[in-house]
Design an enzyme around this catalytic site. Structure first.
Site, PDB file in Angstrom:
ATOM      1  N   ASP A  80       1.024   4.174   1.535  1.00 17.51           N
ATOM      2  CA  ASP A  80       1.546   4.684   2.654  1.00 17.51           C
ATOM      3  C   ASP A  80       2.633   3.869   3.283  1.00 17.51           C
ATOM      4  OD1 ASP A  80      -0.465   2.867   3.103  1.00 17.51           O
ATOM      5  OD2 ASP A  80      -0.850   3.568   5.125  1.00 17.51           O
ATOM      6  N   HIS A  81       3.097   2.721   2.840  1.00 12.10           N
ATOM      7  CA  HIS A  81       4.121   1.818   3.031  1.00 12.10           C
ATOM      8  C   HIS A  81       5.225   1.971   2.154  1.00 12.10           C
ATOM      9  CE1 HIS A  81       2.045   0.385   6.933  1.00 12.10           C
ATOM     10  NE2 HIS A  81       1.142   0.939   6.140  1.00 12.10           N
ATOM     11  N   HIS A  88       0.882  -1.084   0.158  1.00  8.50           N
ATOM     12  CA  HIS A  88       0.001   0.049   0.159  1.00  8.50           C
ATOM     13  C   HIS A  88       0.883   1.452   0.038  1.00  8.50           C
ATOM     14  CE1 HIS A  88      -3.925  -2.018   1.720  1.00  8.50           C
ATOM     15  NE2 HIS A  88      -3.952  -1.871   0.474  1.00  8.50           N
ATOM     16  N   ASP A 127       0.114  -3.546   8.419  1.00  8.58           N
ATOM     17  CA  ASP A 127      -1.180  -3.231   8.917  1.00  8.58           C
ATOM     18  C   ASP A 127      -1.862  -4.619   8.948  1.00  8.58           C
ATOM     19  OD1 ASP A 127      -0.633  -0.799   8.360  1.00  8.58           O
ATOM     20  OD2 ASP A 127      -2.011  -0.605   6.417  1.00  8.58           O
ATOM     21  N   HIS A 154      -0.154   4.061  13.472  1.00  9.46           N
ATOM     22  CA  HIS A 154      -1.002   4.074  12.202  1.00  9.46           C
ATOM     23  C   HIS A 154      -2.465   4.508  12.428  1.00  9.46           C
ATOM     24  CE1 HIS A 154      -2.586   2.209   8.305  1.00  9.46           C
ATOM     25  NE2 HIS A 154      -1.333   2.407   8.166  1.00  9.46           N
ATOM     26  N   HIS A 162      -4.751  -8.616   6.204  1.00  6.46           N
ATOM     27  CA  HIS A 162      -5.060  -7.440   5.975  1.00  6.46           C
ATOM     28  C   HIS A 162      -5.695  -7.622   4.386  1.00  6.46           C
ATOM     29  CE1 HIS A 162      -5.083  -3.013   6.053  1.00  6.46           C
ATOM     30  NE2 HIS A 162      -4.041  -2.820   5.047  1.00  6.46           N
TER      31      HIS A 162
END
Lengths: 270, 270
Positions: B33-34, B31, B179, B237, B109
């Site tokens: 944001d990672h 993802h 996550d 997070h 996830h």
């Protein structure tokens, strides 16, 4: 928005600019510091459930770079990203709305690069409220008078337009020129603009480095500003080797006194 | 480094961590944001003329995403980016050096995701300086004693190891789980770790949202920490919908008192 380096979405959220007002992004060239923030911004706008199209104006290659990233990272994007390619080697109008045109300015850098000239359109004249009352000017006649027409009263006498109206603020021009080496061919495009942003990656002591990397020095930016007879010069794109931007300001002001330094988060009025 | 969201290079430069000490990056999942910060970081390391290989441990897909970006944006990169793919669906040792192993923890996830368990190796015992002098212990015997051997003097008498050495600090374990939704199957991997970072995107009032997006609440993270008997819980997070992280802390501490909130730039000792 002009260019979109890494972290732009964070800077934008920290500023008072509303994300929803962003509809057009102009990318000068495909170096990372000018476009690495696009995928994050596009992704975040999707999370905010944007629906309006987003237009990205750039060198044609950007589409083939970004499209696979959008497919991979932005499932079911709630809006459309529209690529509007332009040829950075020539000057053309790439955007126009009722108040503004954007024209590309071919620059000279290590890869195809364009600056952008933002030109406000001439605004209608402002009609004086008390004259509308005094001459009983009908509503449907007002737009014509705003365009410069005289008014003919019922008894046939002519009232000159400049008695009825005030000239609007003169249209402003802003030119953004980054990244580029010292390049006099941009002069006709930026002539007399109200504000010129010109990169100055180096101080003139590092002229050799500026030439090798096809960037400009503060002195060169100031020379361009003086020759183009611009009203104000903004310097930016400083190399990370410098801690202090005062030297840039002093160097440029020796040639062009009305110079300022652009730093993160600044709002510049002109 | 674990994960690399947009702006990581900027945060890293602002911190006191030396870029040259970075050799391995562990990416939990793909993802944005990672991982959106990877291309900028890779590009900047090249500008600093890094020469050491950089290892990126991740889901196999990352290589096909990043390789074209590296080719496009990083001309003549001064070092090699080595992709070390792993299968997030199973636990395996993906990194080992003389002091550390890194083991993946399968998480639950929206896409294949792995957490990471960092386990220090048992260190050698510390030999007491004064005992070396007192028993005239030869230099070549010292490593054996550090491994736990007794010492035999010239006249044949045995000196027990615990008279000669002090036990080293116990090896520490750190687990990173983000996550993930609430997922009890991670318990065997994180049992009794010194520090557990567990995502808590939502407060428990928003449990429905947490379930829908396959994230956890602060309460759920604390339950996991309690069941795994960890020593310390770090929450992070947090969804951008919350301004204040105090509520996360209070919610988690109701179940697991030794909870802390991770915020930008924190250094946590354990």
């Amino acid at each position: 928005m002009i260019d979109c380096g890494e972290g732009t979405q964070r800077q934008m959220l920290a500023s008072k600019v509303k994300l929803s007002r962003l509809n057009n992004i102009f990318i000068s060239h495909l170096h990372g510091d000018h476009c690495f923030g696009l995928i994050g911004l596009i992704s975040t706008l999707g999370m905010f459930n944007r629906t309006a199209d987003l237009y990205i104006h750039s060198h044609p290659s950007l589409q083939s770079i970004l499209t696979p990233l959008i497919s991979t990272f932005c499932d079911d994007l709630s809006y459309k990203v529209c690529f509007e390619p332009f040829d950075p080697s020539k000057s053309e109008v790439i955007y126009e709305d009722r108040s503004l045109t954007v024209t590309t300015i071919p620059l000279k850098h290590k890869m195809p690069t364009a600056g952008f000239l933002f030109s406000e359109k001439e605004r209608a004249r402002n009609i004086k409220r008390e004259m509308i009352d005094f001459y009983q000017i009908p509503l449907q006649t007002i737009p014509l008078i705003k365009q410069g027409a005289d008014f003919v009263t019922e008894d046939g006498s002519i009232v000159a337009n400049d008695r009825l109206t005030v000239a609007p603020a003169p249209p402003k021009k802003y030119a953004y020129c980054s990244d580029t080496m010292y390049w006099e061919r941009i002069l006709p495009f930026i002539d007399s603009v109200d504000c010129l942003y010109h990169e100055s990656t180096f101080l003139h002591d590092d002229l050799a480095k500026a030439k090798a990397t096809m960037h400009s020095t503060a002195l060169q930016a100031a020379k361009i500003a003086a020759m183009a007879n611009v009203k104000q010069l903004l310097l930016g794109h400083f190399s990370a080797r410098y801690d202090d931007f005062q030297a840039f300001l002093m160097e440029a002001r020796s040639v062009f006194p009305n110079t300022f330094v652009a730093t993160d988060g600044d709002t510049i009025e002109f």
